[in-house]
Design a protein around this motif. Structure first.
Motif, PDB file in Angstrom:
ATOM      1  N   HIS A 154     -12.587  12.452   0.987  1.00 48.35           N
ATOM      2  CA  HIS A 154     -14.393  12.762   0.980  1.00 48.35           C
ATOM      3  C   HIS A 154     -14.810  12.297  -0.231  1.00 48.35           C
ATOM      4  CE1 HIS A 154     -12.132  15.373  -2.009  1.00 48.35           C
ATOM      5  NE2 HIS A 154     -13.010  15.504  -2.773  1.00 48.35           N
ATOM      6  N   LEU A 155     -14.463  11.253  -0.986  1.00 44.79           N
ATOM      7  CA  LEU A 155     -15.068  10.705  -1.783  1.00 44.79           C
ATOM      8  C   LEU A 155     -15.902   9.541  -1.493  1.00 44.79           C
ATOM      9  CD1 LEU A 155     -12.518  10.434  -4.733  1.00 44.79           C
ATOM     10  CD2 LEU A 155     -14.053  12.041  -4.450  1.00 44.79           C
ATOM     11  N   ASP A 156     -17.122   9.222  -2.031  1.00 49.24           N
ATOM     12  CA  ASP A 156     -17.796   7.978  -1.685  1.00 49.24           C
ATOM     13  C   ASP A 156     -17.040   6.652  -2.307  1.00 49.24           C
ATOM     14  OD1 ASP A 156     -19.707   9.661  -0.150  1.00 49.24           O
ATOM     15  OD2 ASP A 156     -20.857   9.858  -1.930  1.00 49.24           O
ATOM     16  N   ALA A 157     -17.401   5.550  -1.399  1.00 49.01           N
ATOM     17  CA  ALA A 157     -16.939   4.290  -2.041  1.00 49.01           C
ATOM     18  C   ALA A 157     -17.333   4.185  -3.471  1.00 49.01           C
ATOM     19  CB  ALA A 157     -17.549   3.041  -1.011  1.00 49.01           C
ATOM     20  N   GLY A 158     -18.603   4.383  -3.946  1.00 47.69           N
ATOM     21  CA  GLY A 158     -18.770   4.327  -5.316  1.00 47.69           C
ATOM     22  C   GLY A 158     -18.386   4.958  -6.214  1.00 47.69           C
ATOM     23  N   ASP A 159     -17.524   6.137  -5.976  1.00 46.69           N
ATOM     24  CA  ASP A 159     -16.903   7.091  -6.665  1.00 46.69           C
ATOM     25  C   ASP A 159     -15.755   6.223  -7.284  1.00 46.69           C
ATOM     26  OD1 ASP A 159     -18.404   9.215  -6.354  1.00 46.69           O
ATOM     27  OD2 ASP A 159     -17.455  10.116  -4.800  1.00 46.69           O
ATOM     28  N   VAL A 160     -15.171   5.296  -6.850  1.00 43.98           N
ATOM     29  CA  VAL A 160     -14.454   4.320  -7.311  1.00 43.98           C
ATOM     30  C   VAL A 160     -14.949   3.466  -8.246  1.00 43.98           C
ATOM     31  CG1 VAL A 160     -12.362   2.556  -7.247  1.00 43.98           C
ATOM     32  CG2 VAL A 160     -12.562   4.498  -5.293  1.00 43.98           C
ATOM     33  N   THR A 161     -14.930   3.471  -9.527  1.00 47.87           N
ATOM     34  CA  THR A 161     -15.882   2.920 -10.695  1.00 47.87           C
ATOM     35  C   THR A 161     -15.132   1.620 -11.119  1.00 47.87           C
ATOM     36  OG1 THR A 161     -15.027   4.291 -12.503  1.00 47.87           O
ATOM     37  CG2 THR A 161     -17.047   4.999 -11.228  1.00 47.87           C
ATOM     38  N   GLU A 162     -13.845   1.640 -10.910  1.00 49.38           N
ATOM     39  CA  GLU A 162     -13.203   0.625 -11.774  1.00 49.38           C
ATOM     40  C   GLU A 162     -11.840   0.201 -11.011  1.00 49.38           C
ATOM     41  OE1 GLU A 162     -11.465  -1.128 -16.209  1.00 49.38           O
ATOM     42  OE2 GLU A 162     -12.941   0.515 -15.849  1.00 49.38           O
ATOM     43  N   LEU A 163     -11.267  -1.080 -10.751  1.00 48.40           N
ATOM     44  CA  LEU A 163      -9.991  -1.462 -10.349  1.00 48.40           C
ATOM     45  C   LEU A 163      -9.175  -2.135 -11.473  1.00 48.40           C
ATOM     46  CD1 LEU A 163      -7.780  -1.905  -8.351  1.00 48.40           C
ATOM     47  CD2 LEU A 163      -9.042  -3.864  -7.504  1.00 48.40           C
ATOM     48  N   ARG A 164      -8.197  -1.705 -11.847  1.00 45.58           N
ATOM     49  CA  ARG A 164      -7.526  -2.416 -12.926  1.00 45.58           C
ATOM     50  C   ARG A 164      -6.255  -3.177 -12.923  1.00 45.58           C
ATOM     51  NH1 ARG A 164      -9.396  -0.144 -17.715  1.00 45.58           N
ATOM     52  NH2 ARG A 164      -7.536  -0.155 -18.834  1.00 45.58           N
ATOM     53  N   TRP A 165      -5.537  -2.514 -11.558  1.00 50.33           N
ATOM     54  CA  TRP A 165      -4.317  -3.673 -11.384  1.00 50.33           C
ATOM     55  C   TRP A 165      -4.243  -3.080  -9.765  1.00 50.33           C
ATOM     56  CZ3 TRP A 165       0.055  -1.089  -9.631  1.00 50.33           C
ATOM     57  CH2 TRP A 165       1.119  -1.853  -9.488  1.00 50.33           C
ATOM     58  N   ALA A 166      -3.818  -3.913  -8.999  1.00 48.26           N
ATOM     59  CA  ALA A 166      -3.393  -3.570  -7.519  1.00 48.26           C
ATOM     60  C   ALA A 166      -2.222  -4.479  -7.087  1.00 48.26           C
ATOM     61  CB  ALA A 166      -4.590  -3.763  -6.513  1.00 48.26           C
ATOM     62  N   SER A 167      -1.280  -3.918  -6.124  1.00 45.86           N
ATOM     63  CA  SER A 167      -0.385  -4.585  -5.594  1.00 45.86           C
ATOM     64  C   SER A 167       0.029  -4.088  -4.271  1.00 45.86           C
ATOM     65  CB  SER A 167       0.795  -4.649  -6.494  1.00 45.86           C
ATOM     66  OG  SER A 167       2.053  -5.164  -5.926  1.00 45.86           O
ATOM     67  N   GLU A 168       0.525  -4.994  -3.310  1.00 43.92           N
ATOM     68  CA  GLU A 168       0.881  -4.373  -2.143  1.00 43.92           C
ATOM     69  C   GLU A 168       2.326  -4.620  -1.848  1.00 43.92           C
ATOM     70  OE1 GLU A 168       0.301  -6.777   1.497  1.00 43.92           O
ATOM     71  OE2 GLU A 168      -0.718  -8.314   0.269  1.00 43.92           O
ATOM     72  N   PHE A 169       3.204  -3.897  -1.222  1.00 38.72           N
ATOM     73  CA  PHE A 169       4.600  -3.941  -0.858  1.00 38.72           C
ATOM     74  C   PHE A 169       4.931  -3.422   0.437  1.00 38.72           C
ATOM     75  CE2 PHE A 169       3.902  -0.148  -3.095  1.00 38.72           C
ATOM     76  CZ  PHE A 169       4.774   0.749  -2.224  1.00 38.72           C
ATOM     77  N   ARG A 170       6.097  -4.001   0.948  1.00 40.21           N
ATOM     78  CA  ARG A 170       6.923  -3.351   1.952  1.00 40.21           C
ATOM     79  C   ARG A 170       8.123  -2.705   1.581  1.00 40.21           C
ATOM     80  NH1 ARG A 170       2.715  -5.430   3.205  1.00 40.21           N
ATOM     81  NH2 ARG A 170       2.178  -6.371   5.327  1.00 40.21           N
ATOM     82  N   PRO A 171       8.431  -1.314   1.578  1.00 38.60           N
ATOM     83  CA  PRO A 171       9.584  -0.847   0.937  1.00 38.60           C
ATOM     84  C   PRO A 171      10.643  -1.185   1.587  1.00 38.60           C
ATOM     85  CG  PRO A 171       7.653   0.909   1.635  1.00 38.60           C
ATOM     86  CD  PRO A 171       7.112  -0.456   2.092  1.00 38.60           C
ATOM     87  N   ARG A 172      11.603  -1.617   0.807  1.00 38.44           N
ATOM     88  CA  ARG A 172      12.932  -2.149   1.182  1.00 38.44           C
ATOM     89  C   ARG A 172      14.011  -1.828   0.333  1.00 38.44           C
ATOM     90  NH1 ARG A 172      14.423  -7.243  -0.745  1.00 38.44           N
ATOM     91  NH2 ARG A 172      12.858  -7.935  -2.693  1.00 38.44           N
ATOM     92  N   THR A 173      15.108  -1.907   0.704  1.00 35.64           N
ATOM     93  CA  THR A 173      16.443  -2.025  -0.255  1.00 35.64           C
ATOM     94  C   THR A 173      16.967  -3.477  -0.505  1.00 35.64           C
ATOM     95  OG1 THR A 173      17.974  -1.330   1.208  1.00 35.64           O
ATOM     96  CG2 THR A 173      16.572   0.440   0.268  1.00 35.64           C
ATOM     97  N   GLY A 174      17.717  -3.606  -1.384  1.00 36.89           N
ATOM     98  CA  GLY A 174      18.314  -4.941  -1.771  1.00 36.89           C
ATOM     99  C   GLY A 174      19.226  -4.728  -2.671  1.00 36.89           C
ATOM    100  N   LEU A 175      20.569  -5.070  -2.468  1.00 37.00           N
ATOM    101  CA  LEU A 175      21.836  -4.851  -3.391  1.00 37.00           C
ATOM    102  C   LEU A 175      22.474  -6.436  -3.413  1.00 37.00           C
ATOM    103  CD1 LEU A 175      23.500  -3.201  -5.142  1.00 37.00           C
ATOM    104  CD2 LEU A 175      24.926  -2.693  -3.150  1.00 37.00           C
TER     105      LEU A 175
END
Length: 458
Positions: free
Chosen positions: A247-268
């Motif tokens: 329900h927040l407006d786009a402008g309510d996000v005032t700062e982006l400090r860090w971001a990353s994307e990922f696909r959950p996976r396992t690996g051994l």
């Protein structure tokens, strides 16, 4: 140089601390020009808190974070429910920490780095590994800037895409945990209180969550997005996502400090050791972030390997002791991978299963149970806290030494002796390893000296 540690994440820094306090000549190298800046692994499990207490950083970790909040669910701009994320566990003398403690990963790394420097260790930033060769005496490591170093041992703590793992030809088997793309970011925003972990379910199992990061003014945003989506990691992209799911407006996000994307996976990793090269942390196992097992399992790797390298390099233990690192840690990591996947898929509740207090090495070749009718704590188990003659056990365990419970005097130097074990341990004599697990248990002290000689305590 004794040990070169590649990667200044929680794994590499924890291992650096453990080695430096043992008098081992160790250097941490990091390809980036600074420590990791994001919140990614934010849950410090109770067993890791015990490890951090031994390493001398728990007070700073506790001061830097806080407890996890309850979760509140939103729909159409209204709260529709609240729930606890964790199964409550009751604190008792043997386990003083029972709940995960929230600390953003960047802050955990700052605390570990400060402790490493305090002990005289260092991190060399801007050192990207491009190759290595090993022989019977050591490992030569090449860097992108044209320089090289040689060490007796190398530890790969350089993440899931480990350059060192590739250089030694170790494969990593795994599976996709979830076909949806995920996004995680640290943001500043207005319009939400900091008393809850706010979740915003979307259609078809997608959704967004905004968790107030303890000890900061930030929120960690995490999102499960529709399949086929390419996450947009810019401030505008994050604002659009928040406006679309909440329900927040786009402008309510005032700062982006860090971001990353990922696909959950396992690996051994197929192996955790190749000659003089060891794999630890994400270089050895990759988890879904659900349940907070990845960072914690990684710190346990470092804690297990540190005392063994110290024993070989400083105490004259046979190099065969180092084979027990893979023997103990690879099955443990495999179990944690299954647990993480179960939490991600909603099959396992966060709580007793995820705090890591029940993990041990009962099948290890280092675990010798010599009692005729063992009861209570057994060889291979985590050594619980308690009190003996007014002495707290975790205080007695703290440091790089072994501890013998149930003996008036230690059979060799470098072992601390206490005259008894708490009743909760059961009858017997217990030898506690430097990493807080019972290595040997007997009805009397007979045989403990032979065991200690085998692991380098002479």
């Amino acid at each position: 140089m004794d040990v070169l540690i590649v990667g200044a994440g929680p794994t590499g820094l924890a291992l650096g601390i453990d080695l430096v306090r043992r008098g081992v000549d160790a250097l941490v190298v990091e390809r980036g020009d600074r420590l990791f800046p994001g919140s990614r692994g934010k849950g410090i499990q109770p067993r890791t808190q015990e490890v951090f207490e031994d390493l001398g950083v728990l007070d700073a970790i506790r001061a830097a974070g806080g407890p996890y909040p309850e979760r509140t669910v939103w729909k159409d701009g209204a709260r529709v429910g609240e729930e606890s994320l964790f199964e409550a566990l009751e604190a008792e003398e043997g386990a003083p920490y029972t709940e995960p403690w929230m600390v953003p990963q960047w802050r955990t790394q700052e605390v570990l780095y400060a402790r490493l420097v305090e002990l005289g260790g260092q991190v060399a930033f801007g050192r990207e590994v491009t190759g290595l060769e090993q022989d019977a005496e050591g490992v030569g490591v090449r860097f992108a800037d044209g320089t090289a170093l040689r060490a007796r041992y190398v530890v790969a703590a350089d993440g899931g895409r480990s350059a060192v793992r590739r250089a030694v030809g170790v494969g990593m088997a795994g599976e996709t945990v979830d076909p949806h793309p995920f996004l995680v970011a640290d943001v500043r925003l207005k319009g939400l209180d900091r008393d809850y972990w706010h979740t915003f379910p979307g259609p078809d199992g997608t959704g967004l969550a905004l968790c107030p990061l303890a000890g900061t003014d930030d929120f960690q945003l995490s999102g499960r997005l529709p399949q086929g989506t390419e996450p947009e990691l810019s401030l505008d992209g994050i604002r659009e996502l928040v406006a679309g799911y909440t329900h927040l407006d786009a402008g309510d996000v005032t700062e982006l400090r860090w971001a990353s994307e990922f696909r959950p996976r396992t690996g051994l990793a197929d192996r955790f050791r190749v000659g003089r090269v060891f794999l630890a942390g994400d270089a050895a196992h990759v988890h879904s972030p659900a349940g907070g097992q990845g960072l914690n399992t990684s710190v346990q790797d470092a804690y297990n390997l540190g005392w063994k390298l110290g024993a070989v390099l400083r105490d004259g233990a046979s190099e065969a002791l180092l084979d027990t690192y893979e023997e103990e840690r690879r099955p443990n990591a495999a179990a944690m991978l299954g647990l993480s996947t179960g939490v991600h898929r909603g099959e396992v509740r966060r709580g007793k299963a995820t705090v890591q207090l029940g993990l041990g090495y009962p099948e290890s070749s280092l675990s010798e149970e010599r009692r005729a009718t063992p009861s209570g704590v057994r060889a291979g188990d985590r050594a619980p806290d308690g009190t003996v003659g007014g002495v707290r056990l975790f205080d007695a365990f703290r440091g790089p030494h072994w501890t013998l419970l149930g003996a008036e005097a230690a059979p060799v130097a470098g072992v601390r002796a206490l005259p008894a074990a708490p009743k909760s341990y059961g009858p017997g004599v217990f030898l506690v390893r430097p990493d807080g697990y019972v290595g040997w248990a007997g009805d009397s002290e007979v045989g403990v000296g032979e065991y200690l000689a085998g692991v380098g305590c002479r």
